[in-house]
Design an enzyme around this catalytic site. Structure first.
Site, PDB file in Angstrom:
ATOM      1  N   LYS A  97       0.974  -1.089  -0.084  1.00  0.00           N
ATOM      2  CA  LYS A  97       0.145   0.030   0.117  1.00  0.00           C
ATOM      3  C   LYS A  97       0.908   1.104  -0.044  1.00  0.00           C
ATOM      4  O   LYS A  97       1.307   1.655   1.196  1.00  0.00           O
ATOM      5  CB  LYS A  97      -1.032   0.038   1.231  1.00  0.00           C
ATOM      6  CG  LYS A  97      -1.997   1.023   1.121  1.00  0.00           C
ATOM      7  CD  LYS A  97      -2.452   1.841   2.202  1.00  0.00           C
ATOM      8  CE  LYS A  97      -1.394   2.893   2.772  1.00  0.00           C
ATOM      9  NZ  LYS A  97      -1.447   4.003   1.960  1.00  0.00           N
ATOM     10  N   GLU A 146       9.607   1.333  10.863  1.00  0.00           N
ATOM     11  CA  GLU A 146      10.456   2.201  10.613  1.00  0.00           C
ATOM     12  C   GLU A 146       9.836   3.747  10.783  1.00  0.00           C
ATOM     13  O   GLU A 146       9.171   4.080   9.731  1.00  0.00           O
ATOM     14  CB  GLU A 146      11.150   2.030   9.086  1.00  0.00           C
ATOM     15  CG  GLU A 146      12.639   2.697   9.155  1.00  0.00           C
ATOM     16  CD  GLU A 146      12.585   4.206   8.608  1.00  0.00           C
ATOM     17  OE1 GLU A 146      12.587   4.991   9.556  1.00  0.00           O
ATOM     18  OE2 GLU A 146      12.643   4.166   7.393  1.00  0.00           O
ATOM     19  N   CYS A 190      13.510  10.741   7.369  1.00  0.00           N
ATOM     20  CA  CYS A 190      13.410  10.412   8.855  1.00  0.00           C
ATOM     21  C   CYS A 190      14.964  10.165   9.360  1.00  0.00           C
ATOM     22  O   CYS A 190      15.208  10.480  10.566  1.00  0.00           O
ATOM     23  CB  CYS A 190      12.764   9.078   9.118  1.00  0.00           C
ATOM     24  SG  CYS A 190      13.039   7.767   7.870  1.00  0.00           S
ATOM     25  N   GLU A 224       9.899  16.174  15.016  1.00  0.00           N
ATOM     26  CA  GLU A 224      10.647  16.284  13.543  1.00  0.00           C
ATOM     27  C   GLU A 224      10.170  17.389  12.683  1.00  0.00           C
ATOM     28  O   GLU A 224       8.965  17.420  12.803  1.00  0.00           O
ATOM     29  CB  GLU A 224      10.256  14.821  12.993  1.00  0.00           C
ATOM     30  CG  GLU A 224      11.276  14.136  12.324  1.00  0.00           C
ATOM     31  CD  GLU A 224      10.862  12.817  11.752  1.00  0.00           C
ATOM     32  OE1 GLU A 224       9.452  12.356  11.796  1.00  0.00           O
ATOM     33  OE2 GLU A 224      11.717  12.167  11.152  1.00  0.00           O
TER      34      GLU A 224
HETATM   35  P1  ADP Z   1       3.379  10.719   6.770  1.00  0.00           P
HETATM   36  O1  ADP Z   1       3.130  11.790   7.962  1.00  0.00           O
HETATM   37  O2  ADP Z   1       4.864  10.896   6.344  1.00  0.00           O
HETATM   38  O3  ADP Z   1       2.459  10.849   5.566  1.00  0.00           O
HETATM   39  P2  ADP Z   1       1.807   8.468   7.646  1.00  0.00           P
HETATM   40  O4  ADP Z   1       2.065   7.416   8.942  1.00  0.00           O
HETATM   41  O5  ADP Z   1       0.546   9.311   7.791  1.00  0.00           O
HETATM   42  O6  ADP Z   1       3.223   9.351   7.152  1.00  0.00           O
HETATM   43  O7  ADP Z   1       1.913   7.533   6.493  1.00  0.00           O
HETATM   44  C1  ADP Z   1       2.515   6.639   5.914  1.00  0.00           C
HETATM   45  C2  ADP Z   1       1.826   5.401   5.340  1.00  0.00           C
HETATM   46  O8  ADP Z   1       0.930   5.078   6.273  1.00  0.00           O
HETATM   47  C3  ADP Z   1       1.155   5.985   3.984  1.00  0.00           C
HETATM   48  O9  ADP Z   1       0.891   5.039   3.173  1.00  0.00           O
HETATM   49  C4  ADP Z   1      -0.447   6.169   4.560  1.00  0.00           C
HETATM   50  O10 ADP Z   1      -1.365   6.266   3.713  1.00  0.00           O
HETATM   51  C5  ADP Z   1      -0.371   5.072   5.871  1.00  0.00           C
HETATM   52  N1  ADP Z   1      -1.326   5.327   6.739  1.00  0.00           N
HETATM   53  C6  ADP Z   1      -1.898   6.424   7.255  1.00  0.00           C
HETATM   54  N2  ADP Z   1      -2.841   6.061   8.117  1.00  0.00           N
HETATM   55  C7  ADP Z   1      -3.101   4.675   8.188  1.00  0.00           C
HETATM   56  C8  ADP Z   1      -3.699   4.072   8.909  1.00  0.00           C
HETATM   57  N3  ADP Z   1      -4.635   4.181   9.773  1.00  0.00           N
HETATM   58  N4  ADP Z   1      -3.700   2.397   8.493  1.00  0.00           N
HETATM   59  C9  ADP Z   1      -2.722   2.236   7.397  1.00  0.00           C
HETATM   60  N5  ADP Z   1      -1.868   2.919   6.757  1.00  0.00           N
HETATM   61  C10 ADP Z   1      -2.055   4.121   7.078  1.00  0.00           C
END
Ligand code: ADP
Length: 528
Positions: free
Chosen positions: A222, A297, A331, A428
């Protein structure tokens, strides 16, 4: 990495397709005209067949079942690059089912057979490095040269694990009884769910998928909804390389729905995630009911520590690279620059001079070294951190505001007299802002550096061999660069301690994350 909730608004912004076909590169009537560069790049990408907008399930390119889509923007211009399928639970469940089925055959191939497929994928990624680099610049914004560098870096994980596939050795243990033989096998864990972020649209995928496929696992990826196009292009090349249907699936759209489907499925045996600490914690908790193996990570708060005895040039170059790569959006980017008393002023001056030479602009423009930030939320976050620091007494030496180019461009910034009570010392920044923090002794530096819940990367600059060892060992971090600002490579283990994560990616250690260890006790078959 961390972006506020607002950054993720787009992620659930599915909209219904107006026509049944996915015309790639739709230019919305509200968006600005596509810039000439972006348009010619897009044209070429369309002709190359690498501009995919559907998800990949069971080896087939598929629209979302309810025909909704999500827009992918070029952050440098705001233009819509494509409308991609906006998927959810149903598509993810089908992807899991196809992955589960493919696992039965993919895991039974010899390591050599899997290795050959991965090698072909590596060759194709390298052969298409220009197009993939262009896609990364289009949807993520980083300068084209840096984007092509990411392709080389991303592809290196596929090459490395094509080789490593053949070196998954078990063990024979001296038995505790003479009529037994004790064996240890390493077996692929099963179906893997890989959730990846937007800042390295290719490399964060290949360093998960490479070892997973090499081990015999199958994967549902994903990618971030902000940057799915690179993932889809890489998946197209994987199919061309002979990765069988179902061994690699890609679904994107409604992140929480897709995440829930992956986490609740007993068929998914492992979740590997790169992203924010907040989401990582949620995923870890949600993995508990089905007791999945989890690799995370997460965010960092990297110190770059400049000691009085450092070579000034090396410290400036190293910190510049560690801080401003990808406009500060990694990161492992230096988040706090700790500078010892005796070299503080000299370093502040030399570093500001170097930062001033950075070229901000569209990633397709020759000479650009700093692209835009990913979206408005990222800009707002950087602005609020700078405002907080200034209100508490920090001084802006350079930058400190949005760039005159508009959009999400921010001026490369150096701020001095930053202290530990300012937000940018604790969280961060994920943007092109370098806070300079003064310290007196080596003990102070270690204490300040370790005074955080994060523990991913740290950098030290010193000419003392003894100090290099002492400080490297005292730092509570998973990665330490000594007189080096860019240290990630496919041959070394990458990962954090404390709340920066679990597990390692890259190197022989990265392979272990995708194995189960099975112990077999062979009794004496002739025993009466
Ligand atoms: P960033 O702040 O860098 O966008 P995120 O943690 O929000 O970091 O996003 C990293 C990945 O996690 C992306 O692919 C995002 O779509 C996914 N993501 C965000 N929220 C969820 C969730 N509740 N369940 C699964 N994947 C998620």
């Amino acid at each position: 990495m961390v972006l506020g909730a607002a950054a993720r608004v787009a992620i659930v912004g599915c909209r219904r397709l107006v026509s049944s076909s996915h015309a790639p590169l739709l230019v919305s009537s509200q968006s600005r005209q596509m810039s000439t560069d972006a348009r010619s790049v897009s044209e070429k990408l369309r002709n190359s067949g690498l501009l995919r907008t559907q998800g990949l399930i069971g080896g087939k390119w598929i629209d979302s079942y309810d025909k909704t889509t999500i827009k992918v923007n070029n952050p440098a211009t705001g233009e819509i690059v494509a409308d991609v399928a906006c998927m959810g639970v149903k598509e993810t469940n089908d992807a899991i089912a196809s992955s589960y089925e493919a696992f039965q055959s993919w895991s039974r191939l010899t390591a050599g057979e899997r290795s050959k497929v991965l090698r072909r994928w590596f060759d194709l990624l390298v052969a298409h490095k220009e197009e993939l680099g262009q896609l990364i610049t289009l949807e993520q914004g980083k300068p084209l040269k840096e984007a092509i560098g990411e392709v080389a870096y991303g592809a290196s994980f596929i090459e490395y694990y094509a080789e490593e596939a053949k070196r998954v050795y078990g063990d024979i243990i001296p038995p505790n009884s003479s009529d037994r033989r004790l064996l240890v096998l390493k077996q692929p864990i099963g179906v893997v769910g890989a959730i990846t972020p937007w800042n390295f649209p290719l490399a964060m995928i290949t360093r998960k998928v490479g070892p997973a496929l090499a081990s015999g696992c199958t994967v549902v990826v994903k990618p971030s909804e902000l940057t799915p196009l690179t993932a889809l292009a890489a998946a197209e090349l994987a199919l061309q390389a002979g990765v069988p249907p179902g061994a690699l699936n890609v679904v994107m759209g409604n992140a929480p729905e897709i995440g829930d489907a992956l986490l609740s499925s007993p068929q998914v045996r492992k979740i590997t995630f790169t992203g924010s600490t907040a989401v990582g914690k949620k995923l870890m908790a949600a993995a508990a009911p089905t007791v999945k193996k989890v690799s995370l990570e997460l965010g960092g708060n990297a110190p770059s520590i400049i000691f009085d005895d450092a070579n000034l040039d090396v410290a400036v170059k190293g910190t510049l690279a560690a801080k401003f790569r990808n406009s500060g959006q990694t990161c492992v980017c230096a988040n706090r620059v700790l500078v010892q008393d005796g070299i503080y002023d000299k370093f502040a001056e030399a570093f500001s001079e170097a930062v001033q030479k950075l070229e901000v602009g569209d990633g397709f423009k020759e000479g650009t070294t700093q692209g835009p930030l990913i979206n408005d939320a990222a800009i707002q976050k950087v602005e609020s951190f700078v405002q907080d620091a200034v209100s508490k007494g920090a001084k802006v030496l350079l930058g400190g505001k949005k760039h005159s180019l508009g959009m999400t461009f921010y001026e490369p910034t150096v701020i001095r007299d930053v202290t530990s009570n300012m937000i940018m010392s604790k969280e961060e920044i994920f943007g092109p802002v370098a806070p300079l923090i003064r310290f007196k002794t080596e003990e102070d530096a270690i204490r300040i550096a370790n005074d955080t819940i994060a523990g991913l990367a740290a950098y030290i600059f010193t000419n003392s061999v003894q100090r290099s060892w002492r400080v490297s060992e005292a730092l509570e971090y998973g990665l330490v660069g000594v007189n080096e600002g860019i240290i990630s490579t496919e041959v070394a283990p990458f990962g954090g301690v404390k709340q920066s994560g679990l597990g390692r990616e890259g190197s022989k250690y990265g392979m272990d994350e995708y194995h189960e260890i099975k112990y077999i006790c062979m009794g004496d078959m002739n025993r009466q």
